[in-house]
Scaffold this motif. Structure first.
Motif, PDB file in Angstrom:
ATOM      1  N   GLU A  43      36.402  46.188  50.204  1.00 11.04           N
ATOM      2  CA  GLU A  43      34.895  46.030  50.396  1.00 11.04           C
ATOM      3  C   GLU A  43      34.497  44.619  50.283  1.00 11.04           C
ATOM      4  O   GLU A  43      33.641  44.083  49.583  1.00 11.04           O
ATOM      5  CB  GLU A  43      34.227  46.654  49.096  1.00 11.04           C
ATOM      6  CG  GLU A  43      34.389  48.098  49.422  1.00 11.04           C
ATOM      7  CD  GLU A  43      34.263  49.092  48.002  1.00 11.04           C
ATOM      8  OE1 GLU A  43      33.855  48.509  47.006  1.00 11.04           O
ATOM      9  OE2 GLU A  43      34.111  50.472  47.942  1.00 11.04           O
ATOM     10  N   HIS A  44      35.550  43.910  50.980  1.00  9.63           N
ATOM     11  CA  HIS A  44      35.313  42.321  51.009  1.00  9.63           C
ATOM     12  C   HIS A  44      36.073  41.800  52.365  1.00  9.63           C
ATOM     13  O   HIS A  44      37.088  42.608  52.879  1.00  9.63           O
ATOM     14  CB  HIS A  44      35.817  41.638  49.766  1.00  9.63           C
ATOM     15  CG  HIS A  44      37.524  41.922  49.552  1.00  9.63           C
ATOM     16  ND1 HIS A  44      37.781  42.880  48.631  1.00  9.63           N
ATOM     17  CD2 HIS A  44      38.559  41.235  49.966  1.00  9.63           C
ATOM     18  CE1 HIS A  44      39.160  42.884  48.834  1.00  9.63           C
ATOM     19  NE2 HIS A  44      39.739  41.852  49.614  1.00  9.63           N
ATOM     20  N   PHE A  45      35.777  40.448  52.683  1.00  7.77           N
ATOM     21  CA  PHE A  45      36.739  40.013  53.479  1.00  7.77           C
ATOM     22  C   PHE A  45      37.355  38.862  52.728  1.00  7.77           C
ATOM     23  O   PHE A  45      36.960  38.070  51.869  1.00  7.77           O
ATOM     24  CB  PHE A  45      35.803  39.372  54.971  1.00  7.77           C
ATOM     25  CG  PHE A  45      35.326  40.677  55.601  1.00  7.77           C
ATOM     26  CD1 PHE A  45      36.026  41.045  56.590  1.00  7.77           C
ATOM     27  CD2 PHE A  45      33.866  40.673  55.698  1.00  7.77           C
ATOM     28  CE1 PHE A  45      35.792  42.094  57.501  1.00  7.77           C
ATOM     29  CE2 PHE A  45      33.407  41.637  56.560  1.00  7.77           C
ATOM     30  CZ  PHE A  45      34.224  42.447  57.484  1.00  7.77           C
ATOM     31  N   SER A  46      38.695  38.571  53.266  1.00  7.99           N
ATOM     32  CA  SER A  46      39.307  37.353  52.491  1.00  7.99           C
ATOM     33  C   SER A  46      40.300  36.705  53.566  1.00  7.99           C
ATOM     34  O   SER A  46      41.001  37.552  54.540  1.00  7.99           O
ATOM     35  CB  SER A  46      39.684  37.906  51.304  1.00  7.99           C
ATOM     36  OG  SER A  46      40.882  38.953  51.383  1.00  7.99           O
ATOM     37  N   GLY A  47      40.960  35.638  53.069  1.00 13.58           N
ATOM     38  CA  GLY A  47      41.741  35.045  53.950  1.00 13.58           C
ATOM     39  C   GLY A  47      42.482  33.854  53.012  1.00 13.58           C
ATOM     40  O   GLY A  47      41.966  33.338  52.212  1.00 13.58           O
ATOM     41  N   THR A  48      43.711  33.456  53.715  1.00 15.86           N
ATOM     42  CA  THR A  48      44.258  32.221  53.117  1.00 15.86           C
ATOM     43  C   THR A  48      44.428  31.279  54.099  1.00 15.86           C
ATOM     44  O   THR A  48      44.765  31.610  55.494  1.00 15.86           O
ATOM     45  CB  THR A  48      45.649  32.695  52.639  1.00 15.86           C
ATOM     46  OG1 THR A  48      46.427  33.286  53.418  1.00 15.86           O
ATOM     47  CG2 THR A  48      45.661  33.692  51.461  1.00 15.86           C
TER      48      THR A  48
ATOM     49  N   LEU B 159      28.958  44.836  54.155  1.00 17.44           N
ATOM     50  CA  LEU B 159      29.940  45.351  52.931  1.00 17.44           C
ATOM     51  C   LEU B 159      29.253  46.049  51.711  1.00 17.44           C
ATOM     52  O   LEU B 159      29.655  46.996  51.398  1.00 17.44           O
ATOM     53  CB  LEU B 159      30.160  43.889  52.435  1.00 17.44           C
ATOM     54  CG  LEU B 159      31.272  43.230  53.088  1.00 17.44           C
ATOM     55  CD1 LEU B 159      31.590  41.745  52.820  1.00 17.44           C
ATOM     56  CD2 LEU B 159      32.594  43.996  53.568  1.00 17.44           C
ATOM     57  N   ASN B 160      27.955  45.835  51.931  1.00 16.96           N
ATOM     58  CA  ASN B 160      27.243  46.567  50.661  1.00 16.96           C
ATOM     59  C   ASN B 160      27.125  48.099  51.182  1.00 16.96           C
ATOM     60  O   ASN B 160      27.166  49.093  50.305  1.00 16.96           O
ATOM     61  CB  ASN B 160      25.745  46.095  50.552  1.00 16.96           C
ATOM     62  CG  ASN B 160      25.486  45.060  49.539  1.00 16.96           C
ATOM     63  OD1 ASN B 160      26.443  45.025  48.634  1.00 16.96           O
ATOM     64  ND2 ASN B 160      24.599  44.045  49.866  1.00 16.96           N
ATOM     65  N   GLN B 161      26.741  48.457  52.450  1.00 14.49           N
ATOM     66  CA  GLN B 161      26.935  49.731  52.673  1.00 14.49           C
ATOM     67  C   GLN B 161      28.240  50.446  52.598  1.00 14.49           C
ATOM     68  O   GLN B 161      28.364  51.616  52.369  1.00 14.49           O
ATOM     69  CB  GLN B 161      26.383  49.806  54.396  1.00 14.49           C
ATOM     70  CG  GLN B 161      24.951  49.551  54.650  1.00 14.49           C
ATOM     71  CD  GLN B 161      24.446  49.615  56.075  1.00 14.49           C
ATOM     72  OE1 GLN B 161      24.377  50.817  56.442  1.00 14.49           O
ATOM     73  NE2 GLN B 161      23.908  48.337  56.578  1.00 14.49           N
ATOM     74  N   LEU B 162      29.353  49.677  53.045  1.00 14.61           N
ATOM     75  CA  LEU B 162      30.680  49.991  52.899  1.00 14.61           C
ATOM     76  C   LEU B 162      31.092  50.585  51.647  1.00 14.61           C
ATOM     77  O   LEU B 162      31.575  51.457  51.386  1.00 14.61           O
ATOM     78  CB  LEU B 162      31.588  49.134  53.575  1.00 14.61           C
ATOM     79  CG  LEU B 162      32.996  49.443  53.440  1.00 14.61           C
ATOM     80  CD1 LEU B 162      33.380  50.735  54.213  1.00 14.61           C
ATOM     81  CD2 LEU B 162      33.954  48.123  53.867  1.00 14.61           C
ATOM     82  N   LYS B 163      30.377  49.801  50.619  1.00 11.48           N
ATOM     83  CA  LYS B 163      30.672  50.121  49.364  1.00 11.48           C
ATOM     84  C   LYS B 163      30.075  51.310  48.764  1.00 11.48           C
ATOM     85  O   LYS B 163      30.560  52.203  48.071  1.00 11.48           O
ATOM     86  CB  LYS B 163      30.246  48.983  48.370  1.00 11.48           C
ATOM     87  CG  LYS B 163      30.498  49.162  46.875  1.00 11.48           C
ATOM     88  CD  LYS B 163      30.015  48.071  45.982  1.00 11.48           C
ATOM     89  CE  LYS B 163      30.602  48.026  44.563  1.00 11.48           C
ATOM     90  NZ  LYS B 163      29.990  46.913  43.904  1.00 11.48           N
TER      91      LYS B 163
END
Length: 225
Positions: A80-85, A14-18
């Motif tokens: 630039e993150h992963f998320s879910g519900t 994620l840091n590299q993707l940013k």
């Protein structure tokens, strides 16, 4: 069997993707993305199974990393993150759980992010009648230790039909009823992170139980379902 935990490789990606939020770089690092995504999926799947021990959650949804840029000024193609519900079983159970993985900004959230107009009015009417129970819930020591205070966008003044001087106007003005809890990257990488997430989600149950009762009854307490 030990619970899955988030390895440093996920946040390294994620840091590299940013720093390289473009399609060429992403395609060149597709394997790293898939490995990170698979680990996060496994984490969410295990949380879903654990939920069944203390709540009725009938759906888990992991959001896609691809952004819809059609109507956005930000044209970066990837989140630039992963998320879910996690969704509670409706119509009898209300409220939802959210989990967000991002270097330096990992958090969980619970509550009512965008309540329907009818539900929002029903909640406000309940607080207008008596806010004693909801205040006891959100001021309980465990609740405050875990989440601090109730959050959410609110109106600048009283909603139409409500007294701006009402003792519960601070609650009535809200358009959202949510709580959040932040975690450091070190906490996320720890083997007991999944346990910490579960404990936080358990703490919200009295709030969810109360709000579910409100939203499934009329002002006389008669069931609507």
């Amino acid at each position: 069997m030990s619970a899955t935990h988030i390895s440093p490789s996920v946040y390294n990606f994620l840091n590299q993707l940013k720093e390289n939020n473009n399609r060429d770089w992403f395609n060149e690092h597709k394997d790293e993305f898939k490995a990170s995504q698979q680990l996060v999926k496994k984490f969410f799947a295990e949380l879903f199974e654990t939920f069944q021990k203390y709540d009725e959650v009938d759906q888990v949804k992991l959001f896609r990393i691809y952004r819809d840029v059609r109507f956005s000024a930000n044209k970066q193609p990837y989140k630039e993150h992963f998320s879910g519900t996690f969704s509670r079983k409706k119509p009898q159970l209300r409220g939802g759980y959210y989990l967000h993985f991002e270097p330096g900004n990992t958090f969980l959230a619970c509550g009512f992010w965008a309540p329907e107009k009818e539900d929002l009015n029903r909640i406000r009417k309940e607080f207008e009648i008596d806010a004693t129970e909801i205040r006891a819930i959100v001021n309980a020591p465990d609740f405050k230790k875990e989440f601090g205070s109730l959050e959410g966008d609110e109106l600048k003044t009283a909603p139409r039909g409500f007294d701006k001087n009402h003792p519960a106007i601070d609650l009535i003005k809200k358009k959202q009823y949510i709580v959040t809890k932040n975690f450091t990257d070190k906490e996320v990488m720890s083997p007991d992170f999944q346990e910490k997430v579960i404990e936080a989600y358990k703490t919200i149950r009295p709030f969810f139980d109360y709000m579910s009762d409100v939203l499934t009854t009329d002002l006389n307490g008669v069931s609507l379902i």
